[in-house]
Design an enzyme around this catalytic site. Structure first.
Site, mmCIF file in Angstrom:
data_model
loop_
_atom_site.group_PDB
_atom_site.id
_atom_site.type_symbol
_atom_site.label_atom_id
_atom_site.label_comp_id
_atom_site.label_asym_id
_atom_site.label_seq_id
_atom_site.Cartn_x
_atom_site.Cartn_y
_atom_site.Cartn_z
ATOM 1 N N ALA A 72 13.165 0.060 10.169
ATOM 2 C CA ALA A 72 12.637 0.085 8.702
ATOM 3 C C ALA A 72 11.754 1.333 8.131
ATOM 4 C CB ALA A 72 12.378 -0.465 8.120
ATOM 5 N N GLY A 117 15.175 -2.348 13.011
ATOM 6 C CA GLY A 117 16.530 -1.813 12.205
ATOM 7 C C GLY A 117 17.302 -0.709 13.139
ATOM 8 N N GLU A 140 10.202 -7.390 15.024
ATOM 9 C CA GLU A 140 10.420 -7.420 13.512
ATOM 10 C C GLU A 140 8.897 -8.512 13.169
ATOM 11 O OE1 GLU A 140 14.343 -6.113 13.310
ATOM 12 O OE2 GLU A 140 12.913 -6.967 14.499
#
Length: 267
Positions: A72, A117, A140
Protein backbone atom coordinates in the site's frame (compact mmCIF):
# COMPACT_ATOMS: atom_id res chain seq x y z
CA UNK A 1 2.63 -7.61 -29.39
CA UNK A 2 -0.27 -5.33 -28.47
CA UNK A 3 -0.38 -3.03 -25.45
CA UNK A 4 -3.17 -1.22 -23.65
CA UNK A 5 -2.76 1.12 -20.72
CA UNK A 6 -5.17 1.27 -17.80
CA UNK A 7 -4.64 4.61 -16.12
CA UNK A 8 -1.10 5.80 -15.55
CA UNK A 9 0.28 2.82 -13.67
CA UNK A 10 -0.95 -0.43 -15.23
CA UNK A 11 -0.15 -1.87 -18.66
CA UNK A 12 -1.68 -4.91 -20.34
CA UNK A 13 0.65 -6.51 -22.86
CA UNK A 14 -0.53 -9.26 -25.21
CA UNK A 15 1.93 -11.83 -26.55
CA UNK A 16 0.95 -12.71 -30.11
CA UNK A 17 -1.72 -15.32 -30.72
CA UNK A 18 -0.78 -17.64 -27.88
CA UNK A 19 -3.24 -16.17 -25.38
CA UNK A 20 -0.59 -15.12 -22.85
CA UNK A 21 -1.14 -11.66 -21.39
CA UNK A 22 1.00 -9.63 -19.00
CA UNK A 23 -0.59 -7.41 -16.40
CA UNK A 24 2.30 -5.03 -15.79
CA UNK A 25 2.62 -3.00 -12.60
CA UNK A 26 4.19 0.23 -13.87
CA UNK A 27 4.65 2.79 -11.11
CA UNK A 28 8.45 2.70 -10.88
CA UNK A 29 8.90 6.01 -9.07
CA UNK A 30 7.07 4.53 -6.06
CA UNK A 31 8.28 0.91 -6.39
CA UNK A 32 4.73 0.05 -7.47
CA UNK A 33 3.17 1.12 -4.17
CA UNK A 34 -0.58 0.65 -4.55
CA UNK A 35 -2.24 4.05 -4.47
CA UNK A 36 -5.96 4.57 -4.92
CA UNK A 37 -5.44 5.36 -8.59
CA UNK A 38 -3.27 2.29 -9.12
CA UNK A 39 -5.81 0.07 -7.35
CA UNK A 40 -8.53 1.33 -9.71
CA UNK A 41 -6.29 0.57 -12.67
CA UNK A 42 -5.54 -2.97 -11.52
CA UNK A 43 -9.25 -3.62 -10.99
CA UNK A 44 -10.10 -2.14 -14.39
CA UNK A 45 -7.48 -4.23 -16.17
CA UNK A 46 -8.73 -7.39 -14.44
CA UNK A 47 -12.33 -6.62 -15.41
CA UNK A 48 -11.27 -6.30 -19.05
CA UNK A 49 -9.25 -9.52 -18.96
CA UNK A 50 -12.02 -11.45 -17.20
CA UNK A 51 -14.37 -10.81 -20.09
CA UNK A 52 -11.83 -11.63 -22.81
CA UNK A 53 -12.27 -15.22 -24.01
CA UNK A 54 -8.98 -15.08 -25.91
CA UNK A 55 -6.89 -14.79 -22.76
CA UNK A 56 -5.57 -18.17 -21.63
CA UNK A 57 -2.99 -17.18 -19.00
CA UNK A 58 -2.22 -13.90 -17.18
CA UNK A 59 1.29 -13.13 -15.89
CA UNK A 60 1.62 -10.29 -13.36
CA UNK A 61 4.96 -8.53 -13.77
CA UNK A 62 6.73 -5.35 -12.68
CA UNK A 63 8.74 -2.67 -14.48
CA UNK A 64 10.76 -1.76 -11.38
CA UNK A 65 14.23 -3.32 -11.23
CA UNK A 66 14.24 -3.81 -7.46
CA UNK A 67 10.61 -4.48 -6.59
CA UNK A 68 7.54 -6.39 -7.64
CA UNK A 69 5.37 -4.22 -5.38
CA UNK A 70 6.04 -2.76 -1.93
CA UNK A 71 2.38 -2.79 -0.89
CA UNK A 72 0.00 0.00 0.00
CA UNK A 73 1.03 3.59 -0.64
CA UNK A 74 1.64 4.60 2.98
CA UNK A 75 2.47 8.18 2.00
CA UNK A 76 -1.01 8.50 0.55
CA UNK A 77 -2.52 6.69 3.52
CA UNK A 78 -0.81 9.10 5.92
CA UNK A 79 -2.79 11.96 4.42
CA UNK A 80 -6.14 10.18 4.83
CA UNK A 81 -8.83 11.02 7.33
CA UNK A 82 -10.80 8.11 8.77
CA UNK A 83 -13.53 8.89 6.28
CA UNK A 84 -11.03 8.81 3.41
CA UNK A 85 -9.83 5.39 4.52
CA UNK A 86 -13.38 4.06 4.65
CA UNK A 87 -14.06 5.36 1.13
CA UNK A 88 -10.83 3.89 -0.22
CA UNK A 89 -11.32 0.42 1.25
CA UNK A 90 -13.64 -0.99 -1.48
CA UNK A 91 -11.35 0.46 -4.16
CA UNK A 92 -8.34 -1.34 -2.68
CA UNK A 93 -10.26 -4.58 -2.21
CA UNK A 94 -11.37 -4.53 -5.83
CA UNK A 95 -7.75 -4.63 -6.99
CA UNK A 96 -6.89 -7.75 -4.99
CA UNK A 97 -10.15 -9.56 -5.68
CA UNK A 98 -9.82 -8.61 -9.34
CA UNK A 99 -6.61 -10.63 -9.60
CA UNK A 100 -7.92 -13.40 -7.34
CA UNK A 101 -11.11 -13.90 -9.34
CA UNK A 102 -9.60 -13.98 -12.83
CA UNK A 103 -11.06 -17.15 -14.36
CA UNK A 104 -7.92 -18.19 -16.25
CA UNK A 105 -4.63 -19.40 -14.69
CA UNK A 106 -2.47 -16.60 -13.28
CA UNK A 107 1.24 -16.42 -12.50
CA UNK A 108 3.14 -13.76 -10.53
CA UNK A 109 6.70 -13.02 -11.64
CA UNK A 110 8.41 -11.72 -8.49
CA UNK A 111 11.78 -10.10 -8.02
CA UNK A 112 13.00 -7.76 -5.30
CA UNK A 113 10.50 -6.62 -2.71
CA UNK A 114 7.00 -8.12 -2.62
CA UNK A 115 5.72 -6.88 0.71
CA UNK A 116 2.30 -6.38 2.27
CA UNK A 117 -0.21 -5.73 -0.49
CA UNK A 118 2.49 -6.50 -3.01
CA UNK A 119 2.86 -10.04 -1.72
CA UNK A 120 -0.93 -10.29 -1.51
CA UNK A 121 -1.17 -9.54 -5.24
CA UNK A 122 1.23 -12.43 -5.81
CA UNK A 123 -0.68 -14.68 -3.40
CA UNK A 124 -3.85 -13.94 -5.38
CA UNK A 125 -2.24 -15.67 -8.36
CA UNK A 126 -2.31 -19.44 -8.85
CA UNK A 127 1.47 -19.73 -9.10
CA UNK A 128 4.41 -17.58 -8.02
CA UNK A 129 7.75 -17.61 -9.85
CA UNK A 130 10.47 -15.76 -7.92
CA UNK A 131 14.08 -14.96 -8.68
CA UNK A 132 16.98 -15.00 -6.25
CA UNK A 133 16.53 -11.34 -5.30
CA UNK A 134 12.96 -11.79 -4.04
CA UNK A 135 12.05 -10.70 -0.52
CA UNK A 136 8.48 -11.42 0.52
CA UNK A 137 6.41 -10.82 3.63
CA UNK A 138 3.28 -9.47 5.27
CA UNK A 139 4.52 -6.75 7.66
CA UNK A 140 1.19 -5.03 8.29
CA UNK A 141 1.04 -5.59 12.06
CA UNK A 142 4.27 -3.59 12.36
CA UNK A 143 2.34 -0.48 11.26
CA UNK A 144 -0.78 -1.17 13.25
CA UNK A 145 -3.03 -2.93 10.74
CA UNK A 146 -3.44 -6.46 9.39
CA UNK A 147 -3.05 -7.91 5.91
CA UNK A 148 -6.19 -6.70 4.20
CA UNK A 149 -5.70 -7.83 0.60
CA UNK A 150 -6.40 -11.48 1.29
CA UNK A 151 -3.20 -12.34 3.14
CA UNK A 152 -4.76 -13.80 6.28
CA UNK A 153 -6.78 -16.19 4.11
CA UNK A 154 -4.45 -16.96 1.22
CA UNK A 155 -1.22 -17.49 3.14
CA UNK A 156 -2.52 -20.29 5.42
CA UNK A 157 -3.93 -22.01 2.35
CA UNK A 158 -0.38 -22.11 1.01
CA UNK A 159 1.69 -22.92 4.07
CA UNK A 160 -0.71 -23.95 6.84
CA UNK A 161 -2.22 -22.02 9.75
CA UNK A 162 0.74 -22.12 12.16
CA UNK A 163 3.35 -21.09 9.61
CA UNK A 164 1.11 -18.29 8.36
CA UNK A 165 0.55 -17.10 11.94
CA UNK A 166 4.30 -16.98 12.60
CA UNK A 167 4.95 -14.98 9.43
CA UNK A 168 2.08 -12.55 9.99
CA UNK A 169 2.63 -12.09 13.75
CA UNK A 170 6.38 -11.47 13.43
CA UNK A 171 5.98 -9.26 10.32
CA UNK A 172 9.31 -10.64 9.15
CA UNK A 173 10.69 -10.50 5.64
CA UNK A 174 11.61 -13.77 3.98
CA UNK A 175 14.36 -14.00 1.38
CA UNK A 176 14.09 -16.05 -1.78
CA UNK A 177 15.63 -19.37 -0.78
CA UNK A 178 13.69 -19.62 2.48
CA UNK A 179 10.53 -18.47 0.71
CA UNK A 180 10.90 -21.33 -1.75
CA UNK A 181 11.67 -23.82 1.02
CA UNK A 182 8.56 -22.76 2.97
CA UNK A 183 6.30 -22.86 -0.08
CA UNK A 184 5.72 -19.11 -0.18
CA UNK A 185 6.76 -19.23 -3.83
CA UNK A 186 6.48 -22.14 -6.25
CA UNK A 187 9.50 -21.80 -8.51
CA UNK A 188 12.90 -20.23 -7.79
CA UNK A 189 15.04 -19.04 -10.69
CA UNK A 190 18.31 -17.09 -11.00
CA UNK A 191 18.28 -13.33 -10.54
CA UNK A 192 16.72 -11.48 -13.42
CA UNK A 193 14.92 -14.51 -14.86
CA UNK A 194 11.56 -14.34 -13.08
CA UNK A 195 9.70 -12.72 -15.97
CA UNK A 196 11.13 -14.97 -18.68
CA UNK A 197 10.56 -18.08 -16.57
CA UNK A 198 6.97 -17.05 -15.80
CA UNK A 199 6.24 -16.33 -19.47
CA UNK A 200 7.75 -19.69 -20.44
CA UNK A 201 5.55 -21.43 -17.88
CA UNK A 202 2.56 -19.46 -19.14
CA UNK A 203 3.28 -20.61 -22.68
CA UNK A 204 3.28 -24.26 -21.60
CA UNK A 205 -0.02 -23.77 -19.79
CA UNK A 206 -1.58 -21.83 -22.67
CA UNK A 207 -0.97 -24.73 -25.06
CA UNK A 208 -3.78 -26.59 -23.30
CA UNK A 209 -7.54 -26.24 -23.71
CA UNK A 210 -8.83 -22.81 -22.63
CA UNK A 211 -12.12 -24.42 -21.58
CA UNK A 212 -10.27 -27.10 -19.63
CA UNK A 213 -7.96 -24.62 -17.92
CA UNK A 214 -10.80 -22.43 -16.68
CA UNK A 215 -12.82 -25.40 -15.49
CA UNK A 216 -9.81 -26.89 -13.69
CA UNK A 217 -9.13 -23.57 -11.96
CA UNK A 218 -12.77 -23.29 -10.95
CA UNK A 219 -12.70 -26.78 -9.43
CA UNK A 220 -9.43 -26.09 -7.59
CA UNK A 221 -10.64 -22.80 -6.15
CA UNK A 222 -14.19 -23.83 -5.24
CA UNK A 223 -13.05 -27.10 -3.70
CA UNK A 224 -10.64 -25.50 -1.23
CA UNK A 225 -11.79 -25.93 2.32
CA UNK A 226 -14.57 -28.38 1.49
CA UNK A 227 -14.67 -31.94 2.77
CA UNK A 228 -13.73 -34.59 0.22
CA UNK A 229 -17.28 -35.57 -0.70
CA UNK A 230 -18.32 -31.97 -1.36
CA UNK A 231 -15.07 -31.31 -3.22
CA UNK A 232 -15.71 -34.25 -5.53
CA UNK A 233 -19.14 -32.82 -6.32
CA UNK A 234 -17.46 -29.53 -7.29
CA UNK A 235 -15.07 -31.49 -9.50
CA UNK A 236 -17.93 -33.42 -11.12
CA UNK A 237 -19.77 -30.20 -11.95
CA UNK A 238 -16.60 -28.78 -13.53
CA UNK A 239 -16.10 -32.02 -15.47
CA UNK A 240 -19.64 -31.90 -16.82
CA UNK A 241 -19.05 -28.34 -18.00
CA UNK A 242 -16.26 -29.51 -20.31
CA UNK A 243 -17.06 -33.15 -21.09
CA UNK A 244 -19.35 -32.28 -24.01
CA UNK A 245 -17.44 -29.25 -25.26
CA UNK A 246 -15.87 -28.77 -28.67
CA UNK A 247 -12.48 -28.59 -26.94
CA UNK A 248 -12.96 -32.10 -25.55
CA UNK A 249 -13.83 -33.46 -29.00
CA UNK A 250 -10.83 -31.72 -30.56
CA UNK A 251 -8.48 -32.88 -27.81
CA UNK A 252 -9.45 -36.52 -28.23
CA UNK A 253 -9.25 -36.27 -32.03
CA UNK A 254 -5.83 -34.62 -31.90
CA UNK A 255 -4.52 -37.32 -29.58
CA UNK A 256 -5.82 -40.07 -31.86
CA UNK A 257 -4.35 -38.37 -34.94
CA UNK A 258 -1.03 -37.63 -33.20
CA UNK A 259 -1.14 -33.89 -33.90
CA UNK A 260 -1.26 -30.69 -31.92
CA UNK A 261 -4.83 -29.69 -30.99
CA UNK A 262 -6.49 -26.66 -32.53
CA UNK A 263 -8.73 -25.52 -29.71
CA UNK A 264 -12.10 -24.21 -30.95
CA UNK A 265 -12.52 -22.08 -27.82
CA UNK A 266 -9.28 -20.22 -28.57
CA UNK A 267 -11.00 -18.41 -31.40
Amino acid sequence: MGEERFGEFVLVRRHGEEGVVELVLDRPKAMNAVSTEMARSVAGACAALEGDGGVRVVVVTSTHERAFCVGADLKERNSFSDADLVRQRPVARAAYTGVLELPMPTIAAVHGFALGGGFELALACDLIVADGTAVVGLPEVSVGVIPGGGGTQLLPRRVGAARAAELIFTARRVEAEEAYRLGLVDQLVPAGEDRSAALSLAGRIAANSPVGLRAAKRALRLGQGLDLRAGLEVEDAAWRSVAFSEDRAEGVAAFAERRAPRWPSAG
